[in-house]
Scaffold this active site. Structure first.
Site, PDB file in Angstrom:
ATOM      1  N   ASP A  13      -8.884  -4.445  -5.793  1.00 30.63           N
ATOM      2  CA  ASP A  13      -8.390  -3.898  -4.536  1.00 30.63           C
ATOM      3  C   ASP A  13      -9.142  -2.603  -4.264  1.00 30.63           C
ATOM      4  O   ASP A  13      -9.080  -1.666  -5.061  1.00 30.63           O
ATOM      5  CB  ASP A  13      -6.887  -3.627  -4.653  1.00 30.63           C
ATOM      6  CG  ASP A  13      -6.245  -3.212  -3.342  1.00 30.63           C
ATOM      7  OD1 ASP A  13      -6.898  -2.500  -2.553  1.00 30.63           O
ATOM      8  OD2 ASP A  13      -5.082  -3.577  -3.113  1.00 30.63           O
ATOM      9  N   HIS A  56      -7.335  -6.098  -0.230  1.00 30.36           N
ATOM     10  CA  HIS A  56      -6.265  -5.110  -0.252  1.00 30.36           C
ATOM     11  C   HIS A  56      -4.935  -5.802  -0.008  1.00 30.36           C
ATOM     12  O   HIS A  56      -4.649  -6.226   1.109  1.00 30.36           O
ATOM     13  CB  HIS A  56      -6.518  -4.039   0.810  1.00 30.36           C
ATOM     14  CG  HIS A  56      -5.481  -2.965   0.837  1.00 30.36           C
ATOM     15  ND1 HIS A  56      -4.973  -2.385  -0.303  1.00 30.36           N
ATOM     16  CD2 HIS A  56      -4.853  -2.348   1.877  1.00 30.36           C
ATOM     17  CE1 HIS A  56      -4.091  -1.469   0.023  1.00 30.36           C
ATOM     18  NE2 HIS A  56      -3.987  -1.439   1.336  1.00 30.36           N
ATOM     19  N   SER A 102       0.839  -1.194   0.000  1.00 32.86           N
ATOM     20  CA  SER A 102       0.000   0.000   0.000  1.00 32.86           C
ATOM     21  C   SER A 102       0.881   1.253   0.000  1.00 32.86           C
ATOM     22  O   SER A 102       1.703   1.432  -0.896  1.00 32.86           O
ATOM     23  CB  SER A 102      -0.947  -0.068   1.201  1.00 32.86           C
ATOM     24  OG  SER A 102      -2.031   0.792   1.046  1.00 32.86           O
TER      25      SER A 102
END
Length: 509
Positions: free
Chosen positions: A452, A479, A224
């Site tokens: 995602d 995610h 991320s």
């Protein structure tokens, strides 16, 4: 990555006295390796004292007895290495076999503690061949000083108040809250710390960590927002990179507004998938017609604007917490059962499950205290990108976000919107969106998941192209995916990280 919306849904320590150089913290296990920038020798040659992680636990996660922790001393301002110093917390699980080196990992946020990642990839060759290293970026978690803006009581109060009024009076009130929050951040953290908590500094810290761990080159896995850290490191230190996996990518060339709108659309897609799955059960709280799921969802959450739902916890479930709890559950299909249960409870007038989900998202611990994830998230994002200070642009951004994510639209739009918190931030941003163009890198690997919700798939496509790296696609709704037990992904990444054999551009799992 914590949700970054146009209307943010997430959402002190003082600096140590100046010192000429960091003090040694004990004997180092390995010699310092790799290049040492001029003027930073004292930091790159410091030794570490590994110890129990008991005092490093700031988020309630269990690190295990085989994980040890240490502090790495770095300058607050790399332009003034003889000035104030700060501490970056790191964790380690030692390799069990023929060691290649260390592998540094970060979970994203920004604002998330990464110490637990010292146990990532258990049971794989990664655990055999690498010391696994987690870290809390500067200002975050166990690193010192922490970014702190609100007390636990103030956070609880903020979560109770819905920011849905976009009348002129409501906009003025919201912007006054932003100014107050920024002032509290300065009072409780210090403007000097806030100025130096961005990605620009974090990558310099990572290079110090690389050196004191004895690695000539960096091996890194970032999730991320951790992909932004990895990308920035590759730009700053391309000759120091051995291998990188960037999973759940952010596009470095995307503006904060475009990023938020794309993220809103991705969360809407995840909500639609949840609604379709839920509709297959007769007891679905959103009904059995997915086309009406947004309408049904709004009928459940909108009344909370005026009256919170009852909970066993005396706080009750506020409107903002219902939205936040829903967001938390959309990060993974494994949480959909909790979202079904939570919305079912809300239909019956109670909000316990959604409140627990919101507490997890906001970093609220069992004793009522909070991690500093929200305050750090705000501090980092406001120095990592340009603020929107033009009111017409803010109005347009609000309209675009509502259109992209109708399940988050409260139907109260007036065509106007408050300026975001970052428009009132007390220090300037230190990074700008830009296209990455770096020569001399090895092949890097970008992993992107088709559905995602937090880091949309296309951002991974763009990042892989800019880095001229290999794109690995995972078909799923969650995610990030690396080392979560998907063999097709994990096997390819092990081969890359251990043997430096890239998976090839176009692998799809």
């Amino acid at each position: 990555m914590a949700l970054s919306a146009v209307a943010v849904l997430l959402a002190g320590c003082s600096s140590p006295e100046p010192t000429a150089e960091p003090e040694s913290t004990g004997a180092s296990d390995t010699p310092v390796a790799g290049p040492v920038p001029a003027g930073l020798e004292a930091f790159y040659t410091q030794s570490l004292q590994w110890e129990s992680c008991d005092r490093y636990n700031t988020d309630g996660s269990e690190l295990g007895s085989n994980v040890e922790c240490a502090m790495v001393t770095v300058p607050l301002d790399y332009a003034d290495p003889a000035g104030t110093t700060i501490e970056v917390a790191i964790s380690r699980t030692q390799a069990t076999g023929d060691k290649i080196g260390s592998i540094l990992m970060n979970p994203g946020g920004p604002g998330s503690s990464g110490l637990y990642l010292a146990t990532q990839a258990d049971g794989t060759p990664i655990a055999d061949r690498f010391d696994r290293i987690g870290f809390d970026p500067r200002g975050i978690g166990a690193s010192e000083p922490q970014v702190r803006c609100l007390t636990p009581e103030e956070v609880d109060e903020e979560r109770r108040e819905p920011d849905v009024d976009v009348s002129p009076e409501g906009i003025a009130a919201t912007e006054a809250e932003h100014r107050d929050y920024a002032a509290q951040c300065v009072d409780r953290t210090g403007a000097d710390v806030l100025e130096h908590v961005g990605t620009r500094e974090v990558v310099r810290d990572m290079d110090v960590i690389r050196a004191v761990l004895g690695d000539e080159k960096l091996t890194y896995v970032g999730y991320s927002y951790g992909t932004r850290i990895g990308t920035a490191y590759a730009e700053e230190f391309p000759s120091n990179v051995r291998a990188m996996v960037l999973d759940g990518a952010l596009d470095p060339d995307q503006s904060p507004v475009d990023e938020a709108v794309a993220q809103g659309a991705a969360f809407q897609a995840a909500f639609d998938q949840f609604a379709a799955d839920c509709a297959q059960t007769e007891t679905c709280p959103l009904g059995t017609d997915p086309s009406r799921a947004v309408e049904e969802f709004r009928s459940l959450v909108d009344p909370l604007i005026d009256q919170p739902a009852e909970t066993t916890d005396p706080r009750g479930l506020s409107y903002d917490d219902a939205i936040t709890g829903t967001q938390q559950a959309l990060y993974s299909t494994q949480l959909w059962r909790l979202l079904r249960a939570g919305l079912g409870e809300l239909r019956d007038g109670r909000g316990d499950t959604l409140l627990r989900l919101a507490d997890t998202y906001s970093g609220r611990l069992e004793d009522g205290s909070y991690t500093n994830i929200d305050d750090a998230f705000n501090a980092v994002r406001c120095v990592d990108g340009p603020p929107t200070t033009d009111r017409a642009a803010a109005d347009e951004a609000d309209a675009r976000f509502r259109a992209a994510a109708p399940y988050l639209d409260d139907g109260r739009a007036t065509g106007n919107a408050p300026l975001d918190l970052c428009a009132f931030w007390p220090v300037p941003n230190t990074s700008e969106p830009h296209i990455v163009d770096v020569e001399g890198l090895p092949t890097l690997v970008v992993v992107s998941t088709t559905d995602d919700p937090a880091t949309p798939y296309q951002a991974g496509v763009e990042l892989a192209a800019q880095l001229r790296g290999d794109l690995v696609t995972y078909e799923g709704t969650q995610h990030t995916v690396a080392f979560s037990g998907v063999a097709c992904i994990d096997d390819a990444l092990v081969g890359y990280l251990v043997d430096l054999v890239p998976p090839g551009d176009g692998l799809r799992c």
